[in-house]
Design an enzyme around this catalytic site. Sequence first.
Site, PDB file in Angstrom:
ATOM      1  N   ASP A  96     -53.224-110.463  -0.538  1.00 47.37           N
ATOM      2  CA  ASP A  96     -52.098-109.506  -0.419  1.00 47.37           C
ATOM      3  C   ASP A  96     -51.897-108.802  -1.749  1.00 47.37           C
ATOM      4  OD1 ASP A  96     -49.850-108.161   0.385  1.00 47.37           O
ATOM      5  OD2 ASP A  96     -48.544-109.904   0.339  1.00 47.37           O
ATOM      6  N   GLU A 127     -44.427-102.513  -3.793  1.00 47.41           N
ATOM      7  CA  GLU A 127     -44.198-102.872  -2.383  1.00 47.41           C
ATOM      8  C   GLU A 127     -43.389-104.162  -2.247  1.00 47.41           C
ATOM      9  OE1 GLU A 127     -44.729-104.633   1.568  1.00 47.41           O
ATOM     10  OE2 GLU A 127     -45.447-105.517  -0.288  1.00 47.41           O
ATOM     11  N   GLU A 128     -43.632-105.100  -3.157  1.00 53.96           N
ATOM     12  CA  GLU A 128     -43.012-106.422  -3.008  1.00 53.96           C
ATOM     13  C   GLU A 128     -41.529-106.432  -3.392  1.00 53.96           C
ATOM     14  OE1 GLU A 128     -44.510-108.665  -1.458  1.00 53.96           O
ATOM     15  OE2 GLU A 128     -46.666-108.591  -1.839  1.00 53.96           O
TER      16      GLU A 128
HETATM   17 ZN   LIG Z   1     -48.546-107.035   1.014  1.00 51.25          ZN
END
Ligand SMILES: [Zn+2]
Length: 338
Positions: A96, A127-128
């Site tokens: 990821d 994104e996180e």
């Molecule tokens: Zn991801």
Amino acid sequence: MTADATDIVALTRALVDIDSTTGREGAAARWLADYLRAHGWPVLEQRVDATRFNVIAAPPAGRAGGVTFSTHIDCVPPFFPSRLDGDRLYGRGACDAKGILAAQVAAADRLRRSGETRVGLVFVVGEERGSDGARIANEAATDNPSRFLIDGEPTDNRLGLATRGILRLKLRATGRAAHSSFPELGESAIDKLIDALVQLRSIALPEDAVLGRTHYTIGLMTGGVAPNVVSPSAEAEVMFRTVSDASDVRRAVAPLERRVAIEHVLDVPTVRLTTVPGFDAAVFPYTTDIPFLPRWGAPLLFGPGSIHLAHTADEYVSVAELHQAADHYVTLARALLG
Ligand SMILES: [Zn+2]
């Protein structure tokens, strides 16, 4: 499996070995931008803040109707470097989403070598934690009409049918402080909050034929000032994993407002995804950058690796699955462009 000009394992490892924990993506983005330029892509470095930028490789203007591959450069902490053990490629971000990113680069490269010019790449930071990169990357789509966005997150090489949304609500109870030896003189905010949370258990929340029932977690609770004081205030934060519009949950929980004030913290919408025949498909309970990238086209979700390995202390991805993912990305893009 088709031979690739891109060495997917080497590219994944090079990216994994640069710490790009959210907030510190600068060095990895720099390496990636240089790599793509060296491989013939026109690269836009789109500034997100003083040290961080998105890496966007769009096809030439005027190539309408294309497909854009996207995923994220950032990772959750803690950083740990890559290690290859048989078919398993370990390292933070291997699953990821740096393995995904490498498979997308390989697929885009293969498409380009076959003469397909309508393929682009959008790799974002953040994104996180709040998707600040994706929100800004959406603006870069203006001159680049892409019809489809294939976003990569770990789906075990299955297409997503839909993803759940998020609704975060803060329940705030107000009471009146009093000495605990005379509780009748006070009004307990903690009691009100507990009553509201118990009532929440019996409320029918929205259900959806594809996504199932709404789930929720009471992730945070605070309240009171001392053991011998009737609590004047208390609050809890509830995170709903939504299956329809957030307003449906708001309506369902409105009866709690007799006991507590309800404050809206944040919501991310549910997403219905585009599918292509011939692929396994499934529903995914997590959110992605897709809601923030609407201008890049109708969204699909697809990626190698398991979400159950993402964010774990021994994160890894199967090398065979990475190679299969590149093949699948090519097939998907051809189906969508055809
Ligand atoms: Zn991801």
